[in-house]
Design an enzyme around this catalytic site. Structure first.
Site, PDB file in Angstrom:
ATOM      1  N   ASP A   6       7.324  -0.933   5.175  1.00 15.60           N
ATOM      2  CA  ASP A   6       7.984   0.377   5.130  1.00 15.60           C
ATOM      3  C   ASP A   6       7.042   1.502   5.518  1.00 15.60           C
ATOM      4  O   ASP A   6       7.473   2.521   6.038  1.00 15.60           O
ATOM      5  CB  ASP A   6       8.541   0.642   3.728  1.00 15.60           C
ATOM      6  CG  ASP A   6       9.640  -0.325   3.405  1.00 15.60           C
ATOM      7  OD1 ASP A   6      10.563  -0.435   4.202  1.00 15.60           O
ATOM      8  OD2 ASP A   6       9.553  -1.000   2.371  1.00 15.60           O
ATOM      9  N   HIS A  24      13.084  -0.335  -2.918  1.00 14.82           N
ATOM     10  CA  HIS A  24      13.470  -1.402  -1.970  1.00 14.82           C
ATOM     11  C   HIS A  24      13.569  -0.763  -0.587  1.00 14.82           C
ATOM     12  O   HIS A  24      12.591  -0.256  -0.057  1.00 14.82           O
ATOM     13  CB  HIS A  24      14.785  -2.012  -2.482  1.00 14.82           C
ATOM     14  CG  HIS A  24      15.234  -3.269  -1.801  1.00 14.82           C
ATOM     15  ND1 HIS A  24      14.442  -4.005  -0.952  1.00 14.82           N
ATOM     16  CD2 HIS A  24      16.432  -3.932  -1.836  1.00 14.82           C
ATOM     17  CE1 HIS A  24      15.118  -5.061  -0.519  1.00 14.82           C
ATOM     18  NE2 HIS A  24      16.325  -5.033  -1.031  1.00 14.82           N
ATOM     19  N   HIS A  51       3.845  -4.650  -3.008  1.00 18.50           N
ATOM     20  CA  HIS A  51       5.016  -5.478  -2.774  1.00 18.50           C
ATOM     21  C   HIS A  51       5.132  -6.493  -3.886  1.00 18.50           C
ATOM     22  O   HIS A  51       4.110  -7.000  -4.359  1.00 18.50           O
ATOM     23  CB  HIS A  51       4.905  -6.192  -1.416  1.00 18.50           C
ATOM     24  CG  HIS A  51       6.214  -6.720  -0.941  1.00 18.50           C
ATOM     25  ND1 HIS A  51       6.709  -7.923  -1.351  1.00 18.50           N
ATOM     26  CD2 HIS A  51       7.138  -6.176  -0.117  1.00 18.50           C
ATOM     27  CE1 HIS A  51       7.893  -8.104  -0.789  1.00 18.50           C
ATOM     28  NE2 HIS A  51       8.180  -7.057  -0.039  1.00 18.50           N
TER      29      HIS A  51
HETATM   30  N1  ACO Z   1       1.064   3.103  -6.003  1.00 16.98           N
HETATM   31  C1  ACO Z   1       0.240   3.098  -7.074  1.00 16.98           C
HETATM   32  N2  ACO Z   1       0.182   2.079  -7.974  1.00 16.98           N
HETATM   33  C2  ACO Z   1       0.992   1.037  -7.768  1.00 16.98           C
HETATM   34  C3  ACO Z   1       1.880   0.981  -6.672  1.00 16.98           C
HETATM   35  C4  ACO Z   1       1.890   2.052  -5.758  1.00 16.98           C
HETATM   36  N3  ACO Z   1       2.700   2.035  -4.706  1.00 16.98           N
HETATM   37  N4  ACO Z   1       2.562  -0.187  -6.731  1.00 16.98           N
HETATM   38  C5  ACO Z   1       2.145  -0.834  -7.820  1.00 16.98           C
HETATM   39  N5  ACO Z   1       1.184  -0.100  -8.453  1.00 16.98           N
HETATM   40  C6  ACO Z   1       0.422  -0.500  -9.640  1.00 16.98           C
HETATM   41  C7  ACO Z   1       1.280  -0.474 -10.902  1.00 16.98           C
HETATM   42  O1  ACO Z   1       1.236   0.789 -11.528  1.00 16.98           O
HETATM   43  C8  ACO Z   1       0.653  -1.557 -11.715  1.00 16.98           C
HETATM   44  O2  ACO Z   1      -0.551  -1.052 -12.255  1.00 16.98           O
HETATM   45  P1  ACO Z   1      -1.107  -1.615 -13.694  1.00 16.98           P
HETATM   46  O3  ACO Z   1      -1.345  -3.081 -13.477  1.00 16.98           O
HETATM   47  O4  ACO Z   1      -2.352  -0.829 -13.932  1.00 16.98           O
HETATM   48  O5  ACO Z   1      -0.013  -1.334 -14.677  1.00 16.98           O
HETATM   49  C9  ACO Z   1       0.241  -2.612 -10.675  1.00 16.98           C
HETATM   50  O6  ACO Z   1       0.048  -1.867  -9.455  1.00 16.98           O
HETATM   51  C10 ACO Z   1       1.305  -3.683 -10.461  1.00 16.98           C
HETATM   52  O7  ACO Z   1       2.522  -3.049 -10.087  1.00 16.98           O
HETATM   53  P2  ACO Z   1       3.990  -3.544 -10.457  1.00 16.98           P
HETATM   54  O8  ACO Z   1       4.895  -2.341 -10.507  1.00 16.98           O
HETATM   55  O9  ACO Z   1       3.929  -4.447 -11.634  1.00 16.98           O
HETATM   56  O10 ACO Z   1       4.351  -4.420  -9.181  1.00 16.98           O
HETATM   57  P3  ACO Z   1       5.801  -4.915  -8.820  1.00 16.98           P
HETATM   58  O11 ACO Z   1       5.607  -6.187  -8.072  1.00 16.98           O
HETATM   59  O12 ACO Z   1       6.694  -4.943 -10.002  1.00 16.98           O
HETATM   60  O13 ACO Z   1       6.361  -3.754  -7.858  1.00 16.98           O
HETATM   61  C11 ACO Z   1       6.853  -2.480  -5.917  1.00 16.98           C
HETATM   62  C12 ACO Z   1       6.348  -3.825  -6.483  1.00 16.98           C
HETATM   63  C13 ACO Z   1       8.195  -2.088  -6.561  1.00 16.98           C
HETATM   64  C14 ACO Z   1       7.079  -2.651  -4.426  1.00 16.98           C
HETATM   65  C15 ACO Z   1       5.780  -1.400  -6.196  1.00 16.98           C
HETATM   66  O14 ACO Z   1       4.547  -1.792  -5.618  1.00 16.98           O
HETATM   67  C16 ACO Z   1       6.198  -0.025  -5.648  1.00 16.98           C
HETATM   68  O15 ACO Z   1       6.947   0.682  -6.310  1.00 16.98           O
HETATM   69  N6  ACO Z   1       5.724   0.345  -4.425  1.00 16.98           N
HETATM   70  C17 ACO Z   1       6.106   1.624  -3.836  1.00 16.98           C
HETATM   71  C18 ACO Z   1       7.506   1.543  -3.256  1.00 16.98           C
HETATM   72  C19 ACO Z   1       7.593   0.697  -2.021  1.00 16.98           C
HETATM   73  O16 ACO Z   1       6.811   0.837  -1.073  1.00 16.98           O
HETATM   74  N7  ACO Z   1       8.587  -0.209  -2.001  1.00 16.98           N
HETATM   75  C20 ACO Z   1       8.840  -1.079  -0.849  1.00 16.98           C
HETATM   76  C21 ACO Z   1       8.896  -2.491  -1.247  1.00 16.98           C
HETATM   77  S1  ACO Z   1       8.945  -3.492   0.152  1.00 16.98           S
HETATM   78  C22 ACO Z   1      10.550  -3.555   0.636  1.00 16.98           C
HETATM   79  O17 ACO Z   1      11.478  -3.332  -0.051  1.00 16.98           O
HETATM   80  C23 ACO Z   1      10.720  -3.956   2.047  1.00 16.98           C
END
Ligand code: ACO
Length: 426
Positions: free
Chosen positions: A362, A263, A304
């Protein structure tokens, strides 16, 4: 338009009404299911609307974010953070007189009680600023708890003003503590963002020399972070607030939820990741790790939960980021080169395109804050300052209408009933 849905359970059909949204997705009202002895299962709340709200609207597919109906791009271009705070709290943009009064209300509440400052004595200089911020925000309850009636709209407004006013002062104190420097009091002559930067980087008793570009970039960061409907920290504020907890305690719970790298901690994690990559020649190695299912590594600042096209805040932040880099004359800084390369590669490769993983706010806010000379461990504190009006607006909205204590159910998968075994017989 669908007005209701029917589900059949054990041969019995139950009708569930569909509630209509003014914008976006309508929701199936499942509240009647409890009478049928049925719970819904939705870990992570991917398809659950937890409340009604009139504050912020997001369309993640179209990349739309609106506060009270105003697009974020227009607010970032034309308004100030103080205007946005007023808008989120009151529902309408202020006229000049209303804005002046609001700004005065905030400025007059910015100073922190001298005795309260001793809360920082309990921390060592190595304490993470977010740990101090959590404690200090929760600690404000000790000053304002007695006589506070959370069901009185005027009392709620006073709490909201106190929190928006005090957060820059407390945030700057966490920074001064980490560098072992004397606190600097807020200056009533300065605007909100400039005041914060001066309390961090100024000299006690010396007039502010904060650059207008940096103050404006900081104000924009606050506007872009001001609210984001039912995100994890705001939902935490609502959940804690639903127990009728003290508002300062409920907001401290939101600060805690924001801290995580999934987050608000992501902007700090972006810079840590760039430092770990260290050199442009290693970018592909980290991209490969992000794609590897057996490696828990994720590209911080990408993806996201809601935006699956682009993050409109990231677009505004990207422009502001370039203005800061130019003013600071550091466009060729090595970490920024790595960031640019990451962004280009991720935008071109199928893994990221297929999963709709774009740079989020971010990614750019982390780079901008770094260019502004803000230490990495302060990034999430700055996010918390920006998010404060959203937290208090949601808390106020919930308390101002009928609500229930937030109390989810569970799918129990533990052992069935069994008999206690004496310790000598195990
Ligand atoms: N790098 C690589 N792969 C990723 C990333 C990433 N940053 N984010 C998601 N994926 C992949 C997952 O592994 C998943 O792959 P799969 O379908 O092959 O299993 C797919 O993309 C979907 O990802 P989920 O985790 O299901 O997406 P979710 O909506 O639950 O998570 C989140 C969103 C938590 C933001 C995630 O993208 C992440 O951890 N990003 C990095 C951290 C980040 O930048 N957070 C900031 C959020 S914005 C904020 O708070 C203002």
């Amino acid at each position: 338009m669908i007005q209701k849905v029917e589900i059949t359970i054990d041969g019995k059909t139950v009708e569930l009404p569909v509630l209509e949204a003014t914008e976006g997705t309508n929701v199936v009202d499942v509240r009647g299911l409890i009478a049928e002895g049925i719970y819904t299962f939705d870990p992570g709340f991917l398809s659950t609307a937890s409340c009604e709200s009139r504050i912020t609207y997001i369309d993640g597919d179209k990349g739309i974010l609106m506060y009270r109906g105003y697009p974020i791009e227009e607010l970032a271009e034309n308004s100030s953070h103080m205007e946005v705070c007023y808008l989120l709290l009151c529902g309408e943009l202020p006229d000049q007189a209303q804005l002046s009064e609001f700004v005065q209300d905030i400025k007059s509440r910015m100073p922190v009680d001298d005795q309260f400052k001793h809360i920082f004595d309990a921390f060592s200089e190595s304490a993470h600023p977010m740990s101090m911020l959590c404690a200090a925000v929760g600690g404000l309850a000790s000053l304002y708890h007695d006589g506070l009636d959370i069901f009185n709209a005027q009392h709620r407004r006073e709490s909201a003003l106190q929190l928006i006013a005090k957060i820059p002062t407390l945030a700057a104190m966490t920074y001064r503590k980490t560098i072992g420097a004397k606190f600097i009091d807020p200056d009533p002559e300065l605007e909100y963002a400039e005041n914060f930067l001066n309390m961090c980087f100024g000299e006690p008793g010396v007039s502010s020399n904060v650059s207008a570009t940096l103050a404006s970039a900081m104000d924009k960061i606050f506007i872009l972070h001001a609210d984001h409907e039912q995100n994890a920290s705001t939902s935490t504020v609502r959940l804690a607030g639903s127990t009728e907890a003290d508002p300062y305690a409920a907001i401290a719970a939101g600060v805690a939820a924001l801290w995580g790298p999934s987050h608000g901690g992501a902007n700090e994690a972006v810079l840590k990741m760039l430092a770990e990559i260290g050199d442009e020649s290693r970018v592909q190695e980290f991209i490969d790790r992000a794609k590897d299912k057996d490696d828990p590594f994720k590209l911080m600042g990408f993806g996201h939960r809601v935006y699956k096209n682009f993050d409109p805040r990231a677009t505004v932040m990207q422009a502001s980021c370039h203005a800061v880099l130019e003013e600071q004359g550091i466009e060729d800084e090595p970490l920024l080169k790595i960031a640019k390369q990451l962004e280009t590669i991720a935008r071109e490769q199928d893994y990221f395109i297929d999963r709709k993983l774009y740079p989020n706010i971010d990614f750019y806010s982390g780079i901008t804050l770094k260019a502004m000379g803000i230490p990495t461990n302060m990034f999430t504190v700055i996010f918390a300052m920006g998010r404060m009006p959203g937290w208090v607006a949601h808390w106020d909205e919930m308390l101002g209408s009928p609500f229930k204590i937030g109390r989810p159910r569970q799918l129990y998968l533990g052992p069935s009933k069994r008999d206690y075994v004496d310790i000598n017989d195990r």
